[in-house]
Scaffold this active site. Structure first.
Site, short mmCIF file in Angstrom:
data_model
loop_
_atom_site.label_atom_id
_atom_site.label_comp_id
_atom_site.label_asym_id
_atom_site.label_seq_id
_atom_site.Cartn_x
_atom_site.Cartn_y
_atom_site.Cartn_z
N ASP A 164 38.95 63.20 39.78
CA ASP A 164 39.78 63.66 38.68
C ASP A 164 39.67 65.21 38.60
O ASP A 164 40.53 65.84 38.53
CB ASP A 164 39.20 63.19 37.29
CG ASP A 164 39.37 61.56 37.55
OD1 ASP A 164 40.13 61.08 38.11
OD2 ASP A 164 38.65 60.93 36.63
N ASN A 199 43.96 56.16 42.85
CA ASN A 199 42.52 55.63 42.21
C ASN A 199 42.56 53.88 42.34
O ASN A 199 42.45 53.05 41.14
CB ASN A 199 42.69 55.98 40.49
CG ASN A 199 42.13 57.07 40.50
OD1 ASN A 199 41.07 57.36 40.89
ND2 ASN A 199 42.45 57.85 39.27
N ASN A 225 40.30 62.82 31.74
CA ASN A 225 39.22 63.59 32.34
C ASN A 225 40.10 64.85 32.91
O ASN A 225 39.77 66.15 32.93
CB ASN A 225 38.62 63.33 33.73
CG ASN A 225 37.55 61.93 33.28
OD1 ASN A 225 36.99 62.03 32.26
ND2 ASN A 225 37.19 61.18 34.03
N GLY A 228 36.50 67.44 53.41
CA GLY A 228 37.65 68.21 52.86
C GLY A 228 38.77 67.47 52.35
O GLY A 228 38.64 66.40 52.06
#
Length: 372
Positions: free
Chosen positions: A289, A157, A28, A219
Site C-alpha cells: 500500500d 491485492n 492505508n 525492485g
C-alpha cells in the site's frame, strides 16, 4: 477494518494480547498520501459502533477527508487478527471477522459515486471486490471505461482466503483490465493467474496505460505506454456514474492468460526497472500500500518514471521500518533528494528505523486522490 496486532511472535493460539490499529488497503493509501501532503478523501462504510468511531477518527487524524464515510447502524465494523510473521512466510495466520460487516454492504446503489469520481485519481483494491457480490458490483461499475472518468488506479491485492469461489483470480484480471494504472506483485500474478515474469504479466494485462510489477526486495518494473499522459490540471468533474453492476471491461472476452482473445496494446511500451534500496525491516506489512502511495504521489507531481518508482520504494521503506501498517513518510524534500541520487549512490542506500524522522511541510501539494 480495525486490526489487532500481536504483542509477540507465535501462533494466534499462543499470543496473549494484541494491540489495536487500523487497516485496509485503500485507507492505508489515503493516509500515506495525506501524510505526504496531498488532499485525499476516503469513501467507505463502517459500523455505528466504537470500532467505527476509532477507524474514522484515526484515518481523519492523518489529514484524510472522511466526510463521505457512511455509518451503518445494522452492521458491525470489520476486524481482523494476524500473526507477526511475513504474509508469505511459514506460520503466517490471519483471521478476518468481516462477513456481514458494514463495508461488505457497499454497492453501486448506496455509495456516493459522484464523490468517488470527483478526484484526479480514484484508487481501488481487489480486496474490496472479494467482500460480497454487492462490493464486486460496485467495483465493476467503477472500473468500467467511461468518458471523463478520473484516472483509475487498481492494486490487485490477491487474497485467496477472502474469495469463496475459484473465479476470484479471473475477477481480479477483469477489474485490472479496466484500470489505467495497475499495481501487481510478480508473486501474486503467478499464484493467481499462472503467469511468470514481468513480460508475461504485461501480455496478460495489455490494457492499462501503466503497469507496475512489484518484485519484492529486488525492485519494480514499470511498463508505460509511450502515449500515456497524466495531466497535471484537475480533470473535469464527473457526475454520478450509472449504477451498472454488470459492466466489465472484459465482458465477453476470452481469457488472455490462456492466450486467447488478447487485446493489442495501442503502441509500444517504455520499460523501466528500478532496484529497491536495502531496508532493515521491522515488520513486513503495509509495504504494498505504501509503494502505491509513493508512486501515486510522484505521478500526481508529474515526475519521470524512474522517480515515480523510487518514491514508491521510499514510501514502502517507511512502512517496513515501523511495527504497524503505516509509517511516517519522509518529508518531500528528503524524499526528492534521495530519489535524485545517481545509480551508484542509490545502490548503496540502506534505510533503517527512524530514517524518516523529519517534519513533512504542510500544504506541499494541491493534488487530490480519492479512495473507497
Amino acid at each position: 477494518m480495525v486490526t489487532f496486532l500481536p504483542s509477540r511472535p507465535g501462533r494466534l493460539a499462543d499470543v496473549p494480547s494484541f494491540g489495536r490499529g487500523i487497516g485496509g488497503a485503500e485507507s492505508n493509501v489515503a493516509c500515506a498520501l495525506a501524510a505526504a501532503g496531498h488532499r485525499t478523501r476516503w469513501v467507505g462504510r463502517v459500523g455505528a459502533d466504537g470500532f467505527g468511531d476509532h477507524l474514522v477518527d484515526a484515518v481523519a487524524a492523518y489529514g484524510v477527508d472522511t466526510s463521505a464515510v457512511q455509518r451503518d447502524p445494522h452492521r458491525p465494523t470489520g476486524i481482523y487478527f494476524r500473526t507477526a510473521t511475513d504474509r508469505d512466510a511459514d506460520g503466517f495466520e490471519v483471521v478476518y471477522y468481516r462477513a456481514g460487516s458494514a463495508a461488505s454492504a457497499m454497492s453501486p446503489r448506496n455509495m456516493p459515486l459522484d464523490e468517488l469520481a470527483a478526484g484526479r485519481v480514484l484508487h481501488l483494491s481487489g480486496i474490496t471486490a472479494a467482500l460480497s457480490a454487492d462490493c464486486l458490483a460496485l467495483m465493476r461499475t467503477l472500473t468500467a471505461r467511461r468518458p471523463g472518468r478520473p484516472l483509475v488506479s487498481f492494486d490487485v491485492n490477491h487474497r485467496a482466503n477472502l474469495w469463496r469461489e475459484a473465479e476470484g483470480p479471473r475477477v481480479l484480471l477483469d477489474l485490472a483490465r479496466g484500470a489505467d494504472l495497475v499495481f501487481v506483485g510478480e508473486d501474486e500474478a503467478e499464484t493467481a493467474w499462472g503467469v511468470v515474469g514481468a513480460e508475461a504479466i504485461r501480455e496478460a494485462l495489455p490494457e492499462p496505460s501503466v503497469l507496475v510489477v512489484k518484485q519484492g526486495a529486488a525492485g519494480a518494473v514499470v511498463f508505460e505506454r509511450c502515449a500515456a499522459s497524466f495531466p497535471t490540471p484537475p480533470l473535469p468533474e464527473l457526475r454520478a456514474l450509472p449504477p451498472d453492476p454488470r459492466a466489465s471491461i472484459a465482458d465477453g472476452a476470452e481469457d488472455p492468460v490462456a492466450g486467447r482473445g488478447k487485446k493489442p496494446r495501442s503502441g509500444p511500451d517504455t520499460v523501466a526497472f528500478v532496484p529497491a534500496p536495502r531496508v532493515d525491516v521491522v515488520a513486513p506489512v503495509g509495504a504494498g500500500d505504501a509503494f502505491a502511495a509513493g508512486f501515486l504521489s510522484a505521478t500526481l507531481r508529474g515526475l519521470p518514471v524512474r522517480d515515480r518508482i523510487r518514491h514508491g520504494h521510499l514510501m514502502a521503506a517507511a512502512a517496513l521500518t515501523v511495527p504497524g501498517d503505516l509509517g511516517t513518510p519522509p518529508s518531500r524534500a528528503h524524499a526528492d533528494r534521495l530519489a535524485a541520487l545517481d545509480a551508484d549512490a542509490w545502490g548503496k542506500l540502506r534505510l533503517g528505523p527512524g530514517w524518516t524522522d523529519v517534519t513533512q511541510p504542510k500544504g506541499a501539494a494541491d493534488q487530490e486522490v480519492r479512495t473507497p
